[in-house]
Design a protein around this motif. Structure first.
Motif, PDB file in Angstrom:
ATOM      1  N   TRP A   1      16.674  23.184  -1.832  1.00  0.00           N
ATOM      2  CA  TRP A   1      15.705  23.783  -0.914  1.00  0.00           C
ATOM      3  C   TRP A   1      14.333  23.124  -1.062  1.00  0.00           C
ATOM      4  CZ3 TRP A   1      17.440  26.086   3.051  1.00  0.00           C
ATOM      5  CH2 TRP A   1      18.551  26.931   2.997  1.00  0.00           C
ATOM      6  N   ALA A   2      13.958  22.815  -2.312  1.00  0.00           N
ATOM      7  CA  ALA A   2      12.672  22.156  -2.546  1.00  0.00           C
ATOM      8  C   ALA A   2      12.640  20.771  -1.902  1.00  0.00           C
ATOM      9  CB  ALA A   2      12.403  22.050  -4.048  1.00  0.00           C
ATOM     10  N   LEU A   3      13.756  20.055  -1.984  1.00  0.00           N
ATOM     11  CA  LEU A   3      13.851  18.739  -1.372  1.00  0.00           C
ATOM     12  C   LEU A   3      13.759  18.832   0.152  1.00  0.00           C
ATOM     13  CD1 LEU A   3      14.394  15.708  -1.743  1.00  0.00           C
ATOM     14  CD2 LEU A   3      16.835  16.224  -1.775  1.00  0.00           C
ATOM     15  N   LEU A   4      14.448  19.820   0.720  1.00  0.00           N
ATOM     16  CA  LEU A   4      14.398  20.014   2.169  1.00  0.00           C
ATOM     17  C   LEU A   4      12.984  20.398   2.606  1.00  0.00           C
ATOM     18  CD1 LEU A   4      15.935  20.115   4.845  1.00  0.00           C
ATOM     19  CD2 LEU A   4      16.480  22.523   4.358  1.00  0.00           C
ATOM     20  N   ASP A   5      12.323  21.234   1.832  1.00  0.00           N
ATOM     21  CA  ASP A   5      10.955  21.647   2.171  1.00  0.00           C
ATOM     22  C   ASP A   5      10.006  20.460   2.170  1.00  0.00           C
ATOM     23  OD1 ASP A   5       8.630  23.350   2.516  1.00  0.00           O
ATOM     24  OD2 ASP A   5       8.267  23.100   0.370  1.00  0.00           O
ATOM     25  N   ALA A   6      10.103  19.596   1.143  1.00  0.00           N
ATOM     26  CA  ALA A   6       9.198  18.451   1.036  1.00  0.00           C
ATOM     27  C   ALA A   6       9.362  17.491   2.207  1.00  0.00           C
ATOM     28  CB  ALA A   6       9.430  17.717  -0.286  1.00  0.00           C
ATOM     29  N   THR A   7      10.600  17.211   2.592  1.00  0.00           N
ATOM     30  CA  THR A   7      10.824  16.247   3.669  1.00  0.00           C
ATOM     31  C   THR A   7      10.574  16.865   5.038  1.00  0.00           C
ATOM     32  OG1 THR A   7      13.201  16.788   3.510  1.00  0.00           O
ATOM     33  CG2 THR A   7      12.438  14.817   2.366  1.00  0.00           C
TER      34      THR A   7
ATOM     35  N   LEU B   1       4.936  12.108   2.119  1.00  0.00           N
ATOM     36  CA  LEU B   1       6.110  12.027   1.255  1.00  0.00           C
ATOM     37  C   LEU B   1       5.705  11.854  -0.212  1.00  0.00           C
ATOM     38  CD1 LEU B   1       8.541   9.819   3.366  1.00  0.00           C
ATOM     39  CD2 LEU B   1       8.794  12.247   2.810  1.00  0.00           C
ATOM     40  N   GLU B   2       4.653  11.088  -0.431  1.00  0.00           N
ATOM     41  CA  GLU B   2       4.194  10.910  -1.807  1.00  0.00           C
ATOM     42  C   GLU B   2       3.758  12.239  -2.409  1.00  0.00           C
ATOM     43  OE1 GLU B   2       1.334   7.901  -4.374  1.00  0.00           O
ATOM     44  OE2 GLU B   2       0.867   8.287  -2.268  1.00  0.00           O
ATOM     45  N   ALA B   3       3.057  13.050  -1.638  1.00  0.00           N
ATOM     46  CA  ALA B   3       2.619  14.351  -2.133  1.00  0.00           C
ATOM     47  C   ALA B   3       3.808  15.253  -2.436  1.00  0.00           C
ATOM     48  CB  ALA B   3       1.712  15.018  -1.103  1.00  0.00           C
ATOM     49  N   GLY B   4       4.901  15.129  -1.675  1.00  0.00           N
ATOM     50  CA  GLY B   4       6.052  15.979  -1.883  1.00  0.00           C
ATOM     51  C   GLY B   4       6.977  15.522  -2.995  1.00  0.00           C
TER      52      GLY B   4
ATOM     53  N   PHE C   1       8.747   5.232  -6.346  1.00  0.00           N
ATOM     54  CA  PHE C   1       8.314   5.530  -4.981  1.00  0.00           C
ATOM     55  C   PHE C   1       7.840   4.257  -4.280  1.00  0.00           C
ATOM     56  CE2 PHE C   1       5.099   6.704  -1.865  1.00  0.00           C
ATOM     57  CZ  PHE C   1       5.687   7.769  -1.197  1.00  0.00           C
ATOM     58  N   ILE C   2       6.946   3.493  -4.893  1.00  0.00           N
ATOM     59  CA  ILE C   2       6.372   2.301  -4.272  1.00  0.00           C
ATOM     60  C   ILE C   2       7.429   1.219  -4.089  1.00  0.00           C
ATOM     61  CG2 ILE C   2       4.729   0.420  -4.585  1.00  0.00           C
ATOM     62  CD1 ILE C   2       3.505   3.038  -3.657  1.00  0.00           C
ATOM     63  N   GLY C   3       8.328   1.067  -5.069  1.00  0.00           N
ATOM     64  CA  GLY C   3       9.380   0.060  -4.947  1.00  0.00           C
ATOM     65  C   GLY C   3      10.268   0.307  -3.740  1.00  0.00           C
ATOM     66  N   GLY C   4      10.629   1.556  -3.507  1.00  0.00           N
ATOM     67  CA  GLY C   4      11.446   1.888  -2.349  1.00  0.00           C
ATOM     68  C   GLY C   4      10.705   1.693  -1.047  1.00  0.00           C
ATOM     69  N   TYR C   5       9.410   1.968  -1.058  1.00  0.00           N
ATOM     70  CA  TYR C   5       8.627   1.796   0.169  1.00  0.00           C
ATOM     71  C   TYR C   5       8.547   0.324   0.556  1.00  0.00           C
ATOM     72  CZ  TYR C   5       4.806   2.122   3.499  1.00  0.00           C
ATOM     73  OH  TYR C   5       4.040   2.027   4.624  1.00  0.00           O
ATOM     74  N   GLY C   6       8.407  -0.550  -0.428  1.00  0.00           N
ATOM     75  CA  GLY C   6       8.394  -1.980  -0.126  1.00  0.00           C
ATOM     76  C   GLY C   6       9.697  -2.440   0.486  1.00  0.00           C
ATOM     77  N   ALA C   7      10.826  -1.955  -0.040  1.00  0.00           N
ATOM     78  CA  ALA C   7      12.124  -2.343   0.513  1.00  0.00           C
ATOM     79  C   ALA C   7      12.337  -1.769   1.908  1.00  0.00           C
ATOM     80  CB  ALA C   7      13.241  -1.869  -0.416  1.00  0.00           C
TER      81      ALA C   7
END
Length: 386
Positions: free
Chosen positions: A217-223, A241-244, A255-261
Motif C-alpha cells: 500500500w505504501a508503494l502504491l501511495d508513493a507512485t 518519485l524521489e520524495a516517495g 535511484f540516480i542509476g536507474g534514472y540515467g538508464a
C-alpha cells in the motif's frame, strides 16, 4: 479486431519511440494523423491540448485517448500496454541485474536516437503549423508561447500560456462552427466520466490512510501521488518519485542509476517507477514493479478518461472552438520551444549531428519513410559516425 490492431501499433511505437514525451507526440502524429488517418490534425491537437492541461504523463495520456477513441476500453488498455510494456520490461531487467547498461551517455547509438528525435519533432511542428496556425493571430500566439517557454520553461508556464491563448482567441476570434471530422463518440458516458474523476480523487485521499498498513500500500501511495500531482510528465516526475522512495525504499545511488538508464530506453519515462518498484526490497520485485507501474500511470489515465466525454461535448460549442483554436496554436508554440530545448540542444552537438538530422528530416518529409525506420537508421549511423 481493432483492439489487437491498436496493441500492435503501440507496441511498435513503444519499441522505437526514443527522445522523451515531446518526441513521442511527434511519433504519434506521424502514425495516427499522417500514416493511418485515425485522427485529423485538429482532432490530434485537441487531444494534445487536453493532455497538457491534465496532470500525468502527457504522451501516455494522448496514446490512451487515441486507443479509447479507436476501439473503446479494450483499445485504451491495448494502447497503454503496447506503449508501456517494452520500457517497463527493460527497467525490470535492469533492476534485477540481468541487463547492465552502465554509462551510455557517450554511446553513438544513443546520440543517433537523439538526432532522430530532432527530425521527428521538427516534422511534427511543421505539419501542425500549416494546419493549425492559419492566421496572424494564431501565428502570434504560437510564436509568443514559444518565446515565453524558451525563456521560462516548466509545466506551470506551459499551463498558464495555454490558458492565456484560450482567452485571447475566445475574445478576438469569431465563434467557429463545428468543423468536419470532429472527435468520434467516446466509449465513456458523462456519468461514468464523473465517477472516474471522483474515484481518482478518492484514491488520492484514501491511499495515505492505507499506506501504514503494508509495504504494498505504501508503494502504491508513493507512485499514485507522484502520477497525480505532476504536470508536464517526463522529467518533472523525478522529484516527486524521489520524495516517495528515498530513503524509505532505496538509496540515492540506486535511484540516480536507474534514472540515467531510463533515459536510454524507448517509451514513457514514467516507467522509471517500474524500476523503483522492482529495486525496492519491501515486496517481491515482480509485485513491486507491477504496483509501481499501475500506481504511477493510473491517475493520469483516470483523469483523461473522466474528462474526455465532457471535453468532446464542450469542444463542439462554437465559442469553445474559438478558444480551443488558440490553445492548439499555443500547443504548436510549445512544441516549437521544446524543439529548441531540450530536443535540439540535447541532440545536436556539432556539424555531424546537424547533417544527420537534416538527412533524417528529408527522409521523413521528401522520402516519406516511417518514423521507426528513420529511428533505426539514425541509431545505426550514430554508432559508426557520431
Amino acid at each position: 479486431m481493432r483492439a489487437l490492431e491498436v496493441f500492435w501499433v503501440f507496441l511498435r511505437l513503444g519499441l522505437t519511440s526514443f527522445g522523451g514525451p515531446v518526441a513521442h507526440l511527434g511519433y504519434f502524429r506521424a502514425e495516427f494523423v499522417t500514416r493511418r488517418a485515425w485522427l485529423t490534425e485538429q482532432d490530434y491537437a485537441d487531444l494534445m491540448a487536453l493532455a497538457q492541461f491534465l496532470p500525468g504523463p502527457t504522451s501516455s495520456q494522448t496514446g490512451f485517448a487515441v486507443g479509447l477513441l479507436r476501439a473503446g476500453w479494450p483499445g485504451a488498455l491495448a494502447a497503454w500496454l503496447g506503449f508501456t510494456l517494452p520500457s517497463a520490461l527493460l527497467m525490470v531487467a535492469l533492476a534485477l541485474g540481468i541487463t547492465r547498461l552502465g554509462d551510455v551517455s557517450a554511446a553513438g547509438w544513443l546520440a543517433g536516437l537523439k538526432v532522430a528525435a530532432v527530425a521527428i519533432v521538427a516534422q511534427a511542428v511543421g505539419g501542425m503549423w500549416s494546419s493549425l496556425v492559419t492566421d496572424r493571430l494564431r501565428a502570434g500566439l504560437a510564436l509568443g508561447v514559444a518565446a515565453l517557454l524558451v525563456v521560462v520553461p516548466g509545466a506551470g508556464a506551459q499551463v498558464l500560456a495555454l490558458l492565456a491563448c484560450s482567452l485571447i482567441s475566445w475574445r478576438f476570434l469569431p465563434a467557429m462552427a463545428l468543423r468536419e471530422g470532429h472527435l468520434p463518440p467516446v466509449a465513456v458516458s458523462r456519468g461514468a466520466g464523473l465517477g472516474l474523476l471522483v474515484g481518482c480523487g478518492a484514491l488520492l485521499l484514501l491511499l495515505p490512510v492505507l499506506a501504514p498498513l503494508a509495504a504494498g500500500w505504501a508503494l502504491l501511495d508513493a507512485t499514485y501521488r507522484a502520477g497525480a500531482l505532476v504536470f508536464g510528465g517526463g522529467h518533472v516526475v523525478l522529484p516527486l518519485l524521489e520524495a516517495g522512495f528515498v530513503p524509505h525504499f532505496l538509496g540515492h545511488e540506486t535511484f540516480i542509476g536507474g534514472y540515467g538508464a531510463a533515459n536510454a530506453v524507448p517509451g514513457p519515462l514514467f516507467t522509471f517507477a517500474t524500476y523503483l518498484g522492482a529495486a525496492q526490497g519491501s515486496v517481491s520485485p515482480a509485485l513491486g514493479a507491477g504496483i509501481a507501474t499501475v500506481g504511477v500511470f493510473l491517475p493520469g489515465l483516470l483523469l483523461m478518461a473522466g474528462v474526455l466525454p465532457f471535453w468532446s461535448a464542450l469542444s463542439a460549442l462554437p465559442a469553445a472552438r474559438s478558444a480551443l483554436a488558440g490553445v492548439n496554436a499555443g500547443v504548436v508554440g510549445l512544441l516549437l520551444a521544446a524543439l529548441y530545448s531540450p530536443v535540439f540542444t540535447g541532440g545536436i552537438r556539432g556539424p555531424r549531428e546537424l547533417a544527420l538530422a537534416l538527412v533524417a528530416y528529408a527522409a521523413l518529409t521528401a522520402g516519406r519513410l516511417p518514423a521507426w525506420a528513420v529511428v533505426l537508421g539514425c541509431a545505426l549511423l550514430g554508432q559508426f559516425v557520431l
